[in-house]
Design an enzyme around this catalytic site. Structure first.
Site, short mmCIF file in Angstrom:
data_model
loop_
_atom_site.label_atom_id
_atom_site.label_comp_id
_atom_site.label_asym_id
_atom_site.label_seq_id
_atom_site.Cartn_x
_atom_site.Cartn_y
_atom_site.Cartn_z
N PHE A 123 0.86 -1.18 0.00
CA PHE A 123 0.00 0.00 0.00
C PHE A 123 0.90 1.23 0.00
O PHE A 123 2.05 1.14 0.42
CB PHE A 123 -0.88 0.01 1.26
CG PHE A 123 -2.34 0.01 0.96
CD1 PHE A 123 -3.00 -1.14 0.56
CD2 PHE A 123 -3.09 1.19 1.08
CE1 PHE A 123 -4.35 -1.13 0.30
CE2 PHE A 123 -4.45 1.20 0.81
CZ PHE A 123 -5.09 0.04 0.42
N GLN B 200 -7.73 15.00 3.34
CA GLN B 200 -7.07 14.23 2.29
C GLN B 200 -7.92 14.07 1.02
O GLN B 200 -9.08 13.69 1.10
CB GLN B 200 -6.75 12.84 2.82
CG GLN B 200 -6.08 11.92 1.81
CD GLN B 200 -5.59 10.65 2.48
OE1 GLN B 200 -6.35 9.73 2.73
NE2 GLN B 200 -4.31 10.60 2.79
N HIS C 234 -8.05 11.71 -1.99
CA HIS C 234 -7.54 10.42 -2.45
C HIS C 234 -7.35 10.52 -3.96
O HIS C 234 -8.23 11.02 -4.66
CB HIS C 234 -8.54 9.32 -2.10
CG HIS C 234 -8.02 7.94 -2.28
ND1 HIS C 234 -7.72 7.43 -3.53
CD2 HIS C 234 -7.72 6.96 -1.40
CE1 HIS C 234 -7.28 6.19 -3.38
NE2 HIS C 234 -7.27 5.88 -2.10
N ARG D 270 -0.56 9.68 -0.54
CA ARG D 270 -1.71 10.16 -1.33
C ARG D 270 -1.62 11.61 -1.72
O ARG D 270 -2.02 12.00 -2.83
CB ARG D 270 -2.99 9.92 -0.55
CG ARG D 270 -3.29 8.46 -0.45
CD ARG D 270 -4.52 8.20 0.37
NE ARG D 270 -4.75 6.76 0.38
CZ ARG D 270 -5.61 6.15 1.17
NH1 ARG D 270 -6.36 6.87 2.01
NH2 ARG D 270 -5.77 4.85 1.12
N HIS E 61 -11.69 12.77 0.69
CA HIS E 61 -11.75 11.42 1.23
C HIS E 61 -11.70 11.33 2.74
O HIS E 61 -12.49 10.62 3.34
CB HIS E 61 -10.58 10.64 0.62
CG HIS E 61 -10.50 9.22 1.02
ND1 HIS E 61 -11.52 8.33 0.75
CD2 HIS E 61 -9.55 8.50 1.66
CE1 HIS E 61 -11.19 7.13 1.21
NE2 HIS E 61 -10.00 7.22 1.77
N ARG F 126 -2.79 11.13 5.99
CA ARG F 126 -2.90 9.76 6.49
C ARG F 126 -2.44 8.76 5.44
O ARG F 126 -2.76 8.91 4.26
CB ARG F 126 -4.35 9.46 6.86
CG ARG F 126 -4.60 8.00 7.16
CD ARG F 126 -6.00 7.73 7.63
NE ARG F 126 -7.02 7.81 6.60
CZ ARG F 126 -7.29 6.85 5.73
NH1 ARG F 126 -6.58 5.73 5.71
NH2 ARG F 126 -8.25 6.99 4.85
#
Ligand code: FAD
Ligand code: FES
Lengths: 253, 603
Positions: free
Chosen positions: B117, B237, B239, B283, B364, B406
Site C-alpha cells: 500500500f 485528504q 484520495h 496520497r 476522502h 494519512r
C-alpha cells in the site's frame, strides 16, 4: 432524456395520505448513467422535500436503499437510468411494515438475523504463539460468497414464502448463518443448523429463486440455502454442491 | 423529553464506535450506542483495501518501520507517541479481529494475507513492504460486520436511527447527549458519566467525494459549538483515485497489486514525481501529481482526469521492466479486486480487466477533528487539558497519528486501536466517578433550533446552499490553495451560513422520519466545519502534507511543527473564531532515534 418516476407513497401523519397512493414526478435532463438514487434526490431536493427514503453510501455497499424498482428489488444507488427506461415505478420493499414512503420497519428483518447466532464462536484456546488461527485458502474460499452480505433485505423481501409468513427467517438470515456454518474455525455450526431445522427455518424455502437475482452483491443465495439444507440433512459441514442438487422438497410437503 | 441513563454513551456505530462499545462493556460499564444509521450502514463498511499491521507474514517488518512510515507520510506533523501506539497496537488489533472471526484472505501457509500500500515500507523507506491485511477489497465491510456481530453476542444496547444533535456539559464535564429518534421525531436525553464521539468524517463538505451522504461531521460540529476546539482542520485528504465525476473510491490496493497511473500521453507519470516508489507514494503526493499533469494539458483527451490501469498486460509489462518476478492474470484481478471491478462495470460501463479506469482525486478523509491525547481523552489546549468524561475516536478524532496526511490502511488501524482505548478508558473512568447532574434546561436550546429550522419561511432550499458550499470548497479549498482562494471560501461560507440561519425553508412539517429536517440540520454542521477548515488553512502559511499553498510552497519546520487549534465562541449568527498554534508536535521518538527527525520527504 425525460423520465417519469411513479412512486408509491404513504405518510401516516398527513391527512388523506395515510393510505398508500401513487404520485408521478417528471424529470428532465436525465443522463443514461445517472443512478436512480440521484433521481430520487433530485425529486426530494427540487420538487418535494417530503419524499422519504434511506440512503448513505450511494455505491451499493451499505445496504440502506433497497426498494422495489419496476417490480424487482434493487438498491436505488446501483441501478442506472439507462437500464430502467423512461417510465419507472418505485415502491417500498414488500413484507415489512411501511413507516413512511420508501422507509420500512427493518426491525423484524434484523430480529431474524439475530436469531441465527450471527457471530463467531470458538472457545478453544488461542494459538500459543499469540498469533492468528490458521485457515487454508481452500477452507476460506468455501464461505467467501456469503461474507459479502450487506443486510439490505433485497433477498428476503423478494421471497414469496416470506411475504406469506413473516415468521420465516428468510434468505438473508440463512446466508448469514451459512457464512458461519461453513467457516472451519467456527464451532457453533450445529447450534445454527438446529435453529435452521425448525419449522420457520430453511424448509420454508420453496426454491422460488427470486432471492438470487435480487441480491445486489451477486451472492448465490439459493445455492447457499441449498448447502445449508444439505448440511441439515446430513448433519455435517459439507462443501459446495451443484445448483441442481439444491432443489430439495420440504419434509412433509 | 425521555431521559435514558447509561454510564457510557457511544455516539456512532462504525468501526471506532463498535470497538469502543465492546471494550467499555468488557470493562464492566453499562453502555449505550447511539447511531443515526443502522450500525452495518456505517461508512467503515465501504473501506476497501486493508488494515495495516507489521505482522511480517510475507516480508520482514516491524512496528518501528510502520511508525516511521506513518510519521513520514504525515509530513512530520503526526504526534510520534501516537504513531507508535498506532503501529504497536495494530498487530494486537488485527490478531484480535481474526480471533473474533474476521475472514481475512490467507497466505498459502494459512496466515493472514498482506499486500502493498502507498507509503508503507520497511527499513525506513528502503523498500515497499506487504503490510495491508485484507479480505479481498472489502476489508472495512468485514471489520464492521465482525464487530457488530460481537456486539450482538455481548448484548450491547443499541439505539439505532437515533441522531445525536447536542452535547450536554455541566461543571466542565461531559454528562450526556441529546438525540432525535428518527422514526418518531421525539427528543431523547442520554444521561451518562462519559461520552465517546465516534461519529466519522465530513467529506460531504466537497462536491467530489468518496464519502457517504451521511458523512456530515455531526459529532465534530456539535463539539465545536460546545466550546471544544477543532485540531488541524486544514488537513483534508484528497484520495488520488476516485471514479471520474462520481468520486466513488478505487482503492489504493489496485496500485498495491501493480496497477499504474497513466496520463493522456500514455506515460506512467509517477516515475517523475516519486522515482523510487512511483504510484505508491503517499496520497497527497499522488493527488498533486495528477493535478500537475492535468494543468500541463496531460489529462486524458485534454480533460481533467487520468487513467488507472490494472490490465494484466500493463501490470506485467511494468513488473518485467522493474525486474519483479510477480505476474498477474485476469483471474487474479477478479479475485483480489471484485468490488472494484463491479463498481467500474456498473457505474462506468468500463471493465478494468480490459480497459483503464478514468479517475480524478476525490475528497476522502479528515486528518483533523476533535483533539485527543493517546488515551482518547478530549483535550482543549496546548497544555493538553482534558475535558473530564469526554472521549473521541476514529475519523472524527485527531489524536494525531496521521499528521498532515494519512497513509492508506491507517484509518482502520486508528479505529480499532483508539476505539478500543477509548472504551477501556471510559469504563475505568466511570467506575471512579459519581453521576453529575444534567444541566438545567437540558435539550431546550437544541429543541428551539429545530423549531426554527422547521418553521422558518425563507426563500432558499437547503440543498441550494449545500450545493454551493460543496462547489466553493472544491474550487477553493481543494488540493492546491492560496490566501486568495481561502479568503474567498471563508467569506462565501460565512454568507451561506448567514442565509442558512435567516433564509431557508423546508417542505416536510411532519415528525416521523423527517429527513428533510435532518438534512437541513446536517447542512448547518457541514457549514460550520467548512468554515473552520478554510480559516485554519488560511492561517497556516506553509505547505505540508495535504495542505498545499501555491503562495507558500515550502514546508516550514521552523515555525509550523505545531498543530492548529480553532475555537468558536459566541452566538451562531455571529461566531468569533480564535486560532491557537502553540500546541507542539510530539517528537518523543526522535528524541532517542534521530531517524525520526524531519527531513525532505522523497518517495
Ligand atoms: C470508500 C472508502 C474507502 C476506504 N478504504 C480504507 C482502507 O482501505 N483502509 C483504511 O484504513 N481506511 C479506509 N477508509 C477510511 C475509513 O474507512 C474511515 O475513515 C473509517 O471507516 C471511519 O470510521 P469511524 O468509525 O470513525 O466512522 P464511520 O464508520 O463513518 O461511522 C460513523 C458512525 O457515526 C454515526 N453518526 C454520525 N453522525 C451521528 C449523529 N449525529 N448521531 C448519531 N450517530 C451518528 C453513524 O451512524 C455511523 O455509525 C476508506 C474510506 C472510504 C470513504
Ligand atoms: S446507499 Fe448504500 S447501498 Fe445504496
Amino acid at each position: 432524456m425525460e423520465v417519469t418516476i411513479r412512486i408509491k407513497r404513504q405518510n401516516p401523519e398527513m391527512p388523506g395520505k395515510e393510505k398508500p397512493y401513487w404520485q408521478e414526478f417528471v424529470l428532465k435532463d436525465v443522463e443514461p448513467t445517472d443512478r436512480l438514487l440521484e433521481m430520487l434526490h433530485r425529486i426530494k431536493w427540487e420538487q418535494d422535500g417530503t419524499l422519504t427514503l434511506r440512503r448513505s453510501c450511494a455505491h451499493g455497499v451499505c445496504g440502506s436503499d433497497a426498494m422495489r424498482i419496476n417490480g424487482v428489488n434493487h438498491l436505488a444507488c446501483k441501478v442506472l437510468m439507462k437500464d430502467l427506461g423512461p417510465k419507472v415505478t418505485v415502491e417500498p420493499i414488500l413484507g415489512l411494515p411501511v413507516i413512511k414512503d420508501l422507509v420500512v420497519d427493518m426491525e423484524p428483518f434484523f430480529a431474524h438475523y439475530r436469531s441465527i447466532m450471527p457471530f463467531f464462536v470458538n472457545d478453544t484456546p488461542l494459538p500459543e504463539d499469540g498469533r492468528e488461527r490458521r485457515q487454508s485458502q481452500a477452507d476460506r474460499e468455501v464461505f467467501d460468497d456469503t461474507t459479502k452480505c450487506i443486510l439490505c433485505a433485497c433477498c428476503t423481501t423478494s421471497c414469496p414464502s416470506f411475504w406469506a409468513n413473516g415468521k420465516y427467517v428468510g434468505p438473508a438470515a440463512i446466508v448469514q448463518a451459512h457464512r458461519f456454518i461453513f467457516d472451519t474455525r467456527d464451532q457453533a455450526w450445529e447450534d445454527r443448523i438446529n435453529i435452521l431445522a425448525e419449522p420457520n427455518g430453511v424448509w420454508r424455502c420453496r426454491t422460488v429463486y427470486n432471492c438470487t437475482p435480487a441480491c445486489p452483491r451477486e451472492i448465490q443465495v439459493t445455492r447457499a440455502i441449498g448447502e445449508v439444507k444439505l448440511a441439515i440433512r446430513r448433519r455435517k459441514r459439507e462443501g459446495i454442491v451443484n445448483t441442481k442438487d439444491v432443489v430439495i422438497a420440504a419434509p412433509g410437503g | 423529553m425521555k431521559v435514558h441513563k447509561h454510564e457510557v454513551i457511544v455516539v456512532g456505530a462504525g468501526g471506532a464506535g463498535l470497538m469502543a462499545a465492546l471494550y467499555a462493556s468488557k470493562g464492566g460499564a453499562d453502555v449505550a450506542v447511539v447511531s443515526k444509521l443502522y450500525p452495518t450502514r456505517s461508512h467503515t463498511g465501504t473501506a476497501q483495501g486493508g488494515i495495516g499491521a507489521a505482522l511480517g507474514n510475507l516480508d520482514d517488518d516491524s512496528p518501528l518501520y510502520h511508525a516511521y512510515d506513518t510519521v513520514k507520510g504525515g509530513d512530520w506533523l503526526a504526534d510520534q507517541n501516537a504513531a507508535m501506539v498506532l503501529a504497536e497496537g495494530a498487530i494486537e488489533a488485527v490478531i484480535e479481529l481474526e480471533h473474533m472471526g474476521l475472514p481475512f484472505d490467507r497466505t498459502p501457509e494459512g496466515k493472514i494475507s498482506q499486500r502493498r500500500f502507498g507509503g508503507h515500507t520497511s527499513e525506513f523507506g528502503k523498500q515497499l513492504v506487504r503490510r495491508a491485511c485484507h479480505a479481498a477489497d472489502r476489508t472495512g465491510h468485514m471489520i464492521l460486520q465482525t464487530l457488530y456481530q460481537q456486539c450482538i453476542k455481548k448484548d450491547v444496547n443499541f439505539f439505532d436511527e437515533f441522531q445525536v444533535v447536542d452535547l450536554l456539559m455541566n461543571q466542565g464535564q461531559a454528562v450526556g447527549v441529546v438525540a432525535i429518534q428518527l422514526g418518531t421525531g421525539d427528543f431523547h436525553i442520554f444521561h451518562g458519566k462519559a461520552v465517546i464521539f465516534a461519529s466519522g468524517g465530513w467529506g460531504r463538505c466537497w462536491n467530489v467525494t468518496s464519502n457517504a451522504h451521511s458523512m456530515t461531521g455531526d459529532g465534530a460540529a456539535i463539539s465545536l459549538r460546545r466550546g471544544i476546539p477543532m485540531q488541524d482542520m486544514e488537513f483534508f485528504q484528497f484520495h488520488p483515485t476516485g471514479i471520474y465525476k462520481m468520486g466513488i473510491l478505487i482503492t489504493e490496493g489496485v496500485r498495491g497489486e501493480g496497477g499504474v497511473l497513466i496520463n493522456g500521453k500514455g506515460e506512467r507519470f509517477m516515475e517523475k514525481y516519486a522515482p523510487s516508489v512511483k504510484d505508491l507514494a503517499s496520497r497527497d503526493v499522488v493527488s498533486r501529481a495528477i493535478y500537475d499533469e492535468i494543468k500541463k494539458g496531460n489529462g486524458v483527451k485534454g480533460k481533467d482526469y487520468v487513467y488507472l490501469d490494472v490490465r494484466p498486460e500493463t501490470v506485467n509489462r511494468f513488473f518485467a521492466e522493474e525486474g519483479k518476478k510477480d505476474r498477474i492474470d485476469a483471474a487474479y484481478v477478479e479475485k483480489k479486486l471484485p468490488d472494484i471491478l463491479d463498481f467500474c462495470r456498473t457505474y462506468l460501463g468500463v471493465d478494468p480487466v480490459h480497459e483503464p479506469m478514468p479517475i480524478q482525486p476525490t475528497a476522502h478523509y479528515a486528518m483533523g477533528g476533535i483533539p485527543t491525547n493517546v488515551r482518547a481523552e478530549v483535550v482543549i489546549d496546548e497544555n493538553w487539558t482534558v475535558v473530564p468524561g469526554l472521549y473521541a475516536a476514529g475519523e472524527t478524532a485527531c489524536v494525531s497519528c496521521h499528521g498532515a496526511n494519512r497513509l492508506g490502511t491507517n484509518s482502520l488501524v486508528d479505529l480499532v486501536v483508539f476505539g478500543r482505548i477509548s472504551g477501556i478508558r471510559a469504563a475505568e473512568y466511570v467506575r471512579g466517578v459519581d453521576w453529575t447532574p444534567l444541566p438545567a434546561d437540558a435539550g431546550k436550546e437544541i429543541e428551539a433550533e429545530f423549531k426554527r429550522i422547521r418553521t422558518s419561511k425563507g426563500k432558499t432550499k437547503p440543498y441550494e446552499l449545500r450545493a454551493r458550499m460543496q462547489q466553493v470548497m472544491m474550487d477553493n479549498v481543494g488540493v492546491y490553495r492560496t490566501a486568495e482562494t481561502l479568503q474567498k471560501a471563508a467569506d462565501e461560507i460565512a454568507t451561506l451560513r448567514e442565509r442558512f440561519l435567516t433564509d431557508i425553508s423546508i417542505d416536510d412539517q411532519g415528525y416521523k422520519f423527517n429527513t428533510d429536517l435532518m438534512e437541513a440540520w446536517e447542512l448547518g454542521c457541514l457549514l460550520d466545519l467548512a468554515e473552520v477548515t478554510a480559516l485554519s488553512a488560511l492561517n497556516r502559511t506553509e505547505s505540508r502534507g495535504a495542505h498545499s499553498r501555491d503562495d507558500y510552497p515550502k514546508r516550514d519546520d521552523e515555525n509550523w511543527l505545531v498543530h492548529t487549534l480553532i475555537y468558536r465562541e459566541g452566538h451562531a449568527r455571529d461566531p468569533k473564531y480564535t486560532l491557537n498554534t502553540k500546541k507542539k508536535v510530539d517528537r518523543s521518538l526522535e528524541a532517542t532515534d534521530p531517524r525520526f527527525a524531519p527531513k525532505v520527504r522523497v518517495y
